[in-house]
Structures are given as structure tokens and as C-alpha cells.
Design a protein around this motif. Structure first.
Motif, PDB file in Angstrom:
ATOM      1  N   SER A 133       5.236   7.481   2.884  1.00  0.00           N
ATOM      2  CA  SER A 133       4.433   7.410   1.703  1.00  0.00           C
ATOM      3  C   SER A 133       3.139   8.564   1.849  1.00  0.00           C
ATOM      4  CB  SER A 133       4.104   6.233   1.448  1.00  0.00           C
ATOM      5  OG  SER A 133       3.096   5.548   2.311  1.00  0.00           O
ATOM      6  N   LEU A 134       2.638   8.249   3.107  1.00  0.00           N
ATOM      7  CA  LEU A 134       1.453   9.334   3.454  1.00  0.00           C
ATOM      8  C   LEU A 134       2.054  10.523   3.579  1.00  0.00           C
ATOM      9  CD1 LEU A 134      -0.442   7.494   6.353  1.00  0.00           C
ATOM     10  CD2 LEU A 134      -1.173   7.586   4.031  1.00  0.00           C
ATOM     11  N   LEU A 135       3.210  11.099   4.147  1.00  0.00           N
ATOM     12  CA  LEU A 135       3.686  12.596   4.065  1.00  0.00           C
ATOM     13  C   LEU A 135       3.953  12.878   2.612  1.00  0.00           C
ATOM     14  CD1 LEU A 135       6.588  12.379   6.733  1.00  0.00           C
ATOM     15  CD2 LEU A 135       4.368  13.660   6.868  1.00  0.00           C
ATOM     16  N   VAL A 156       8.693  -1.144   7.813  1.00  0.00           N
ATOM     17  CA  VAL A 156       7.444  -0.790   7.206  1.00  0.00           C
ATOM     18  C   VAL A 156       6.523   0.376   7.535  1.00  0.00           C
ATOM     19  CG1 VAL A 156       5.255  -1.990   6.461  1.00  0.00           C
ATOM     20  CG2 VAL A 156       7.292  -3.530   6.606  1.00  0.00           C
ATOM     21  N   ILE A 157       6.809   0.358   8.910  1.00  0.00           N
ATOM     22  CA  ILE A 157       5.814   1.561   9.321  1.00  0.00           C
ATOM     23  C   ILE A 157       6.490   2.753   9.050  1.00  0.00           C
ATOM     24  CG2 ILE A 157       5.171   2.761  11.546  1.00  0.00           C
ATOM     25  CD1 ILE A 157       4.487   0.125  12.641  1.00  0.00           C
ATOM     26  N   LEU A 158       7.853   3.124   8.985  1.00  0.00           N
ATOM     27  CA  LEU A 158       8.528   4.343   8.623  1.00  0.00           C
ATOM     28  C   LEU A 158       8.141   4.390   7.186  1.00  0.00           C
ATOM     29  CD1 LEU A 158      11.871   3.955  10.402  1.00  0.00           C
ATOM     30  CD2 LEU A 158       9.994   5.631  10.668  1.00  0.00           C
ATOM     31  N   PHE A 159       8.207   3.253   6.336  1.00  0.00           N
ATOM     32  CA  PHE A 159       7.862   3.315   4.925  1.00  0.00           C
ATOM     33  C   PHE A 159       6.870   4.032   4.700  1.00  0.00           C
ATOM     34  CE2 PHE A 159       7.936   2.056   0.669  1.00  0.00           C
ATOM     35  CZ  PHE A 159       9.287   2.163  -0.166  1.00  0.00           C
ATOM     36  N   PHE A 160       5.763   3.231   5.347  1.00  0.00           N
ATOM     37  CA  PHE A 160       4.253   3.676   5.263  1.00  0.00           C
ATOM     38  C   PHE A 160       3.739   5.225   5.626  1.00  0.00           C
ATOM     39  CE2 PHE A 160      -0.597   3.957   6.448  1.00  0.00           C
ATOM     40  CZ  PHE A 160      -0.885   3.551   5.260  1.00  0.00           C
ATOM     41  N   LEU A 185       0.713  -1.248  -0.115  1.00  0.00           N
ATOM     42  CA  LEU A 185       0.009  -0.143   0.106  1.00  0.00           C
ATOM     43  C   LEU A 185       0.881   1.299   0.126  1.00  0.00           C
ATOM     44  CD1 LEU A 185      -3.148   0.961   0.250  1.00  0.00           C
ATOM     45  CD2 LEU A 185      -2.771   0.758   2.593  1.00  0.00           C
ATOM     46  N   ALA A 186       1.862   1.199   0.879  1.00  0.00           N
ATOM     47  CA  ALA A 186       2.641   2.314   0.857  1.00  0.00           C
ATOM     48  C   ALA A 186       3.415   2.650  -0.517  1.00  0.00           C
ATOM     49  CB  ALA A 186       4.066   1.876   1.825  1.00  0.00           C
ATOM     50  N   ILE A 187       3.863   1.787  -0.983  1.00  0.00           N
ATOM     51  CA  ILE A 187       4.559   1.761  -2.460  1.00  0.00           C
ATOM     52  C   ILE A 187       3.632   2.385  -3.392  1.00  0.00           C
ATOM     53  CG2 ILE A 187       5.015   0.462  -4.492  1.00  0.00           C
ATOM     54  CD1 ILE A 187       7.725   0.606  -3.093  1.00  0.00           C
ATOM     55  N   THR A 188       2.395   1.848  -3.391  1.00  0.00           N
ATOM     56  CA  THR A 188       1.286   2.201  -4.296  1.00  0.00           C
ATOM     57  C   THR A 188       1.001   3.719  -4.192  1.00  0.00           C
ATOM     58  OG1 THR A 188       0.541   0.151  -4.332  1.00  0.00           O
ATOM     59  CG2 THR A 188      -0.827   1.712  -5.223  1.00  0.00           C
ATOM     60  N   ALA A 222       1.458   6.615  -6.728  1.00  0.00           N
ATOM     61  CA  ALA A 222       0.318   7.486  -7.089  1.00  0.00           C
ATOM     62  C   ALA A 222       0.480   9.017  -6.878  1.00  0.00           C
ATOM     63  CB  ALA A 222      -0.891   7.154  -6.034  1.00  0.00           C
ATOM     64  N   ALA A 223       1.252   9.407  -5.523  1.00  0.00           N
ATOM     65  CA  ALA A 223       1.699  10.608  -5.323  1.00  0.00           C
ATOM     66  C   ALA A 223       2.408  11.383  -6.477  1.00  0.00           C
ATOM     67  CB  ALA A 223       2.332  10.840  -4.072  1.00  0.00           C
ATOM     68  N   SER A 224       3.262  10.603  -7.084  1.00  0.00           N
ATOM     69  CA  SER A 224       4.328  10.998  -7.813  1.00  0.00           C
ATOM     70  C   SER A 224       3.715  11.442  -9.325  1.00  0.00           C
ATOM     71  CB  SER A 224       5.357   9.965  -8.371  1.00  0.00           C
ATOM     72  OG  SER A 224       4.901   8.665  -8.943  1.00  0.00           O
TER      73      SER A 224
END
Lengths: 267, 261
Positions: free
Chosen positions: B245-247, B238-242, B160-163, B167-169
Motif C-alpha cells: 500500500s505504501l509503494l 499484513v506487513i506485505l500488504f502494508f 490503515l493499509a487498505i485506506t 486514498a492512492a487510487s
């Protein structure tokens, strides 16, 4: 307008179309080492773990060379023809293609060959340079290289026929994307894309021998890497041509029947 | 929360009914995806029949890894992968404003609306493969299974984080086909045990770009080969990665200027 002039016209047009997407080609090229590294490490681990220099008739360098060639062949033979035909039939836009002075099959095929010309200019030199320098690619003799070029061109033709035949199911079914996916998946297994066919169990190998799919990827890869003798390569070329003739005849019958079924409603 | 669950359920129902408009084709699709899902397990079958296979992994352990991979892919294909396409097409034709004006969080809305049925066959196959592998291995340890499930949740969070990042890019590049293509190749690394790629790559894929959570860690956890401390480290990664991604997503949304569509 002669047939050759028509071909020249279509070729020019399609090269211009392909050139627009040159960035995509470079991405494809950048992606190649990434993809190959996975295969490289996977097989390196398998060879080290097995403790043998040869597994099923392949040395480590030969198996990597097989995958490199197989990937190179896939760049040339890959096509969306099956779904393109289905879309044209279902949306009725096939009418436009029927009005052209050239058969839709040849129009698309010439388009693919124009793509191959662009591939040759943009991808091939860098591709082989990386393969030879970093992956120690092992090639057969000069005769093998020459035979490979002929077999590769025939493979493009053969795969186009297979995909076009799959696409013609759209003449009889309302929605065929699922059927196409299923058929393409099955043919993918039998082309030797995932592993050389000699790794298949005996019965599966026998079945593959009687089908045309191995001449799309497996046979070209075995020829270039010198795993088939020149004589066997020539025999394989002969069978490949025979399959092209057989499938072309089947295609003509199926396509002509399909056209009778087809009505370009709403165009 | 109830609102979101209802929205998700409605969207799932809609996705399923539109996919089943042509029933025959839907089942052929399922069969087609099943064939594609079986590529690596079949490759494993052929490899193990002619060699000793991957170091530290017996055939059925390798199949267990494939089962975990299929489960994560099933979730990804059905509920996550479509988000990128929805975002880029909305930006391209200038209709993303519609998403922003809806009375739900845009990300949750995209998550619900971008569902497909493409991963259903993997979701059907995955439990069968895992159960078959476990019965052949003759292992059942509830604590290890729970640890495996926890890592599978982390894997989904990572996907989900990668996606979300891709999507943000799209807010800056509009088209994302290039990044998606490269990323698609990166997924190839999840098909095999991550430890075969060398120590540095293994560390990188565990804690920096934790793709090892997709198949390697869940299978290893079920087999009882992962220490609790490693699970903690991977969870943090994983939590840091997520969170990152939200930021990035929030930053991209702030930078978005409407095209007036």
C-alpha cells in the motif's frame, strides 16, 4: 397547473437527475451478491450447527428469502429525508422549497418515486434473476406478490413520513444530526432489518407490534415470502394505511408548528 | 517523532472541541453510534437464544469477537477512515498541493488532520464488552491476551493499509465512492467468525486479504486457539500488504499532477 401536471413535471426532472448516477446503481447491484453471501454463509452455519431444518418457524431457504426481500425493500424505502430536512432548516434553504407550488414533502416523495422507477428498470430484473437462480428464493402465491407491491409502495410513503418527522426536530434544536442518528438507529432495529421480529424476545415483540416501524421492512418481507396468510397480509395493509394516516396528521401539526418557529435568515 | 506526536495531539484536541461545539448533539451522536455498534451483538443474542449459534463459538465467545471488532472499528472510524475523504476532496477541488507543501510527511499529515469522533463510542464500548465476555468465559491468560493485542495491532495496520490504497487510487479515479461502497460490504465479513465462509475463503481472508485479523484472529488468540506459527504467517501477510500500500501511495503521489488549486 393541475396537481397531476406538477407531479409529472417533478417526476420527469427527478428521473433525469437519478439517471445521471446510473453507475452507482450498477455498483449497488454488484454489491448485492457480496452482501447476501455473508448472510447466506452465516445462516448456513447456524442451521448446520443447530441440526434442525426449522429455526423459530423459518427454514433455511425462508430465512434467506426474508433477507433478500428485506434488502430489496431497503433499496426502495431508504432515504436521507431526515438529514435533508435538517439541512434545509439549518441552512435556511427551506425558504426556496416553501416558495415552490408543491409541498416540500410531496416534492421529495415524488423524487423518491422517480428513483424507484429507475431502480425498477436498473436493479429489479437482475436482482430477482440472481435471487431465484443462485439463492433459490422462495415466494408466496400470486396474491402475495400483488399485495407485496401495494405494501411496498405504502412502506416508501410510511418511511418517508417517519424520516420527515425525525427531520422536523431541526425546527427546535440547533444541531440535530446526532439526534437523527440515534432515532434512525432505534427505528432500524424495530423494522426487522437485522433479523425477523419473531426472533425478538416476547416483550420486544409486543412493543414492536404497537409501533409503525415493522410495516417498513418486516411486514413487506413476510408477505412476499408467504409467511403471512393472504388474510393477515390484508389486515397488515389496513394497519399500515392507518399508520400512514396517523403519522400524516401528526406530521401536519408538527410541521406547521415548526414553520412558525422557522426563520430563513441570510437567504 | 516528537513533532508528529505533538501534531497528532493538537489535531485530536481540535477534532474533539469542534465536535463538542454542540454538546447535546455530540452526546446524541455518541449514543446513535453506540446503537449502530450494537447491531451485531444484539443479532447474536437473538440467534443464540433460538439456536446453537455459530459452530465452534459459544455466545460469549461470539461477544468477545464483537468486542475485538468494535475496538478495531473504533480506531478505524476515529483515526483512519477520514483519510480517503480528505484526499479525494482535496484532489477534486485542486488543493492537494497544500498538503504536499507542508513541512511534514503528507501521509502523517493526512492521518492527523482527518480525525473524527465517530469511533469514540465504539472505543468506549469495546473494552466493556471484552471484559464482560472474558469474565463470563472465566478465562484470563496473560500470554494469550498479549498475543490477542499483537493481532489487534496487525488489524489496525491492515485497516490503515487498505485506506492508504483507496486514498492512492483517488489520484487516478478522483471519486472513490464505488470502491468504498464495495469495501464497506466486505467489512460485513468481519462481523462473523471467518471460518464459517469455507476453507478457501478462510485462507484468502487470512493471508491474501487478511480481514480475518480484524475480529477472528484477535478473539481466537485471546481464547488461546491460534498457534504462534499462524500468528507469524498473518504478521507477514499484513506487513506485505502494508508495504504494498505504501509503494502504491508513493507511485500515485509521483503520478499526481497539480490542478493549480
Amino acid at each position: 397547473m393541475s396537481f397531476l401536471n406538477k407531479i409529472q413535471g417533478v417526476l420527469k426532472l427527478r428521473i433525469k437527475e437519478q439517471w445521471v448516477f446510473k453507475t452507482d446503481y450498477f455498483i449497488k447491484f454488484l454489491a448485492f451478491p457480496l452482501m447476501l453471501l455473508v448472510t447466506y454463509f452465516a445462516w448456513k452455519a447456524i442451521y448446520l450447527n443447530t441440526g434442525k431444518e426449522i429455526i423459530n418457524g423459518f427454514t433455511f431457504v425462508q430465512i434467506i428469502s426474508y433477507y433478500i426481500t428485506s434488502f430489496f425493500v431497503s433499496v426502495f424505502v431508504s432515504t436521507d429525508a431526515a438529514n435533508n430536512v435538517a439541512v434545509r432548516v439549518q441552512h435556511g434553504t427551506l425558504v426556496k422549497h416553501l416558495l415552490r407550488p408543491i409541498h416540500t414533502f410531496f416534492y421529495d416523495l415524488i423524487g423518491r418515486f422517480s428513483g424507484i422507477l429507475v431502480d425498477l428498470v436498473l436493479i429489479a430484473p437482475l436482482f430477482w434473476a440472481v435471487s431465484i437462480i443462485f439463492f433459490k428464493f422462495e415466494v408466496g402465491s400470486v396474491q402475495h406478490v400483488l399485495l407485496f407491491i401495494v405494501v411496498l409502495l405504502m412502506a416508501v410513503f410510511l418511511n418517508y413520513l417517519i424520516m420527515y418527522l425525525i427531520g422536523t426536530t431541526a425546527f427546535w434544536f440547533k444541531s440535530v444530526y446526532g439526534i437523527n442518528d440515534m432515532l434512525i438507529g432505534l427505528t432500524y432495529f424495530m423494522t426487522g432489518a437485522i433479523i425477523p421480529l419473531t426472533f425478538f424476545p416476547g416483550i420486544a415483540q409486543k412493543i414492536a407490534e404497537f409501533l409503525p416501524f415493522q410495516y417498513v421492512r418486516y411486514v413487506p418481507a413476510m408477505i412476499l415470502t408467504g409467511k403471512l396468510s393472504v388474510l393477515d397480509s390484508l389486515k397488515a395493509l389496513g394497519i399500515q394505511v392507518a399508520w400512514i394516516i396517523i403519522l400524516a396528521l401528526i406530521f401536519k401539526v408538527v410541521y406547521d408548528k415548526g414553520i412558525k418557529h422557522f426563520s430563513g435568515v441570510g437567504i | 517523532m516528537k513533532k508528529y506526536i505533538l501534531l497528532f495531539a493538537k489535531c485530536t484536541k481540535l477534532t474533539l472541541s469542534s465536535s463538542m461545539a454542540y454538546k447535546g448533539d455530540f452526546f446524541a451522536h455518541m449514543l446513535g453510534y453506540m446503537i449502530w455498534s450494537l447491531v451485531t451483538p444484539v443479532l447474536g443474542l437473538f440467534v443464540y437464544s433460538k439456536s446453537s449459534g455459530f459452530p465452534g463459538w459459544t455466545f460469549w465467545e461470539f461477544i468477545l469477537l464483537q468486542g475485538c471488532l468494535l475496538f478495531v472499528w473504533g480506531i478505524y472510524d476515529s483515526f483512519i477512515a477520514g483519510i480517503v475523504g480528505t484526499v479525494s476532496s482535496n484532489i477534486e477541488i485542486g488543493t492537494f498541493d497544500k498538503v504536499l507543501t507542508k513541512p511534514v510527511n503528507p501521509l502523517v499529515n493526512l492521518f492527523c488532520e482527518s480525525q473524527t469522533t465517530e469511533g469514540y463510542s465504539s472505543l468506549l464500548l469495546a473494552p466493556l464488552i471484552v471484559v464482560l465476555a472474558l469474565s463470563k468465559l472465566n478465562i484470563f491468560n496473560a500470554a494469550h491476551l498479549l498475543q490477542g493485542l499483537l493481532v489487534l495491532v496487525l488489524a489496525i495496520l491492515f485497516m490503515l493499509a487498505i485506506t492508504i490504497s483507496i486514498a492512492a487510487s483517488a489520484f487516478f479515479t478522483v471519486r472513490t465512492s464505488g470502491i468504498r461502497f464495495i469495501l464497506g460490504l466486505l467489512w460485513d465479513y468481519t462481523k462473523y467468525p471467518t471460518d464459517i465462509f469455507g476453507k478457501k475463503a478462510f485462507w484468502f481472508f487470512s493471508f491474501i486479504l487478511p480481514i480475518a485479523t480484524v475480529s477472528f484472529y484477535p478473539a481466537s488468540a485471546i481464547l488461546g486457539r491460534v498457534s504462534s506459527l499462524t500468528v507469524v504467517y498473518v504478521t507477514v501477510a499484513v506487513i506485505l500488504f502494508f508495504a504494498a500500500s505504501l509503494l502504491f501511495w508513493n507511485y500515485a503521489i509521483r503520478k499526481y499532477s497539480s490542478a493549480g488549486g
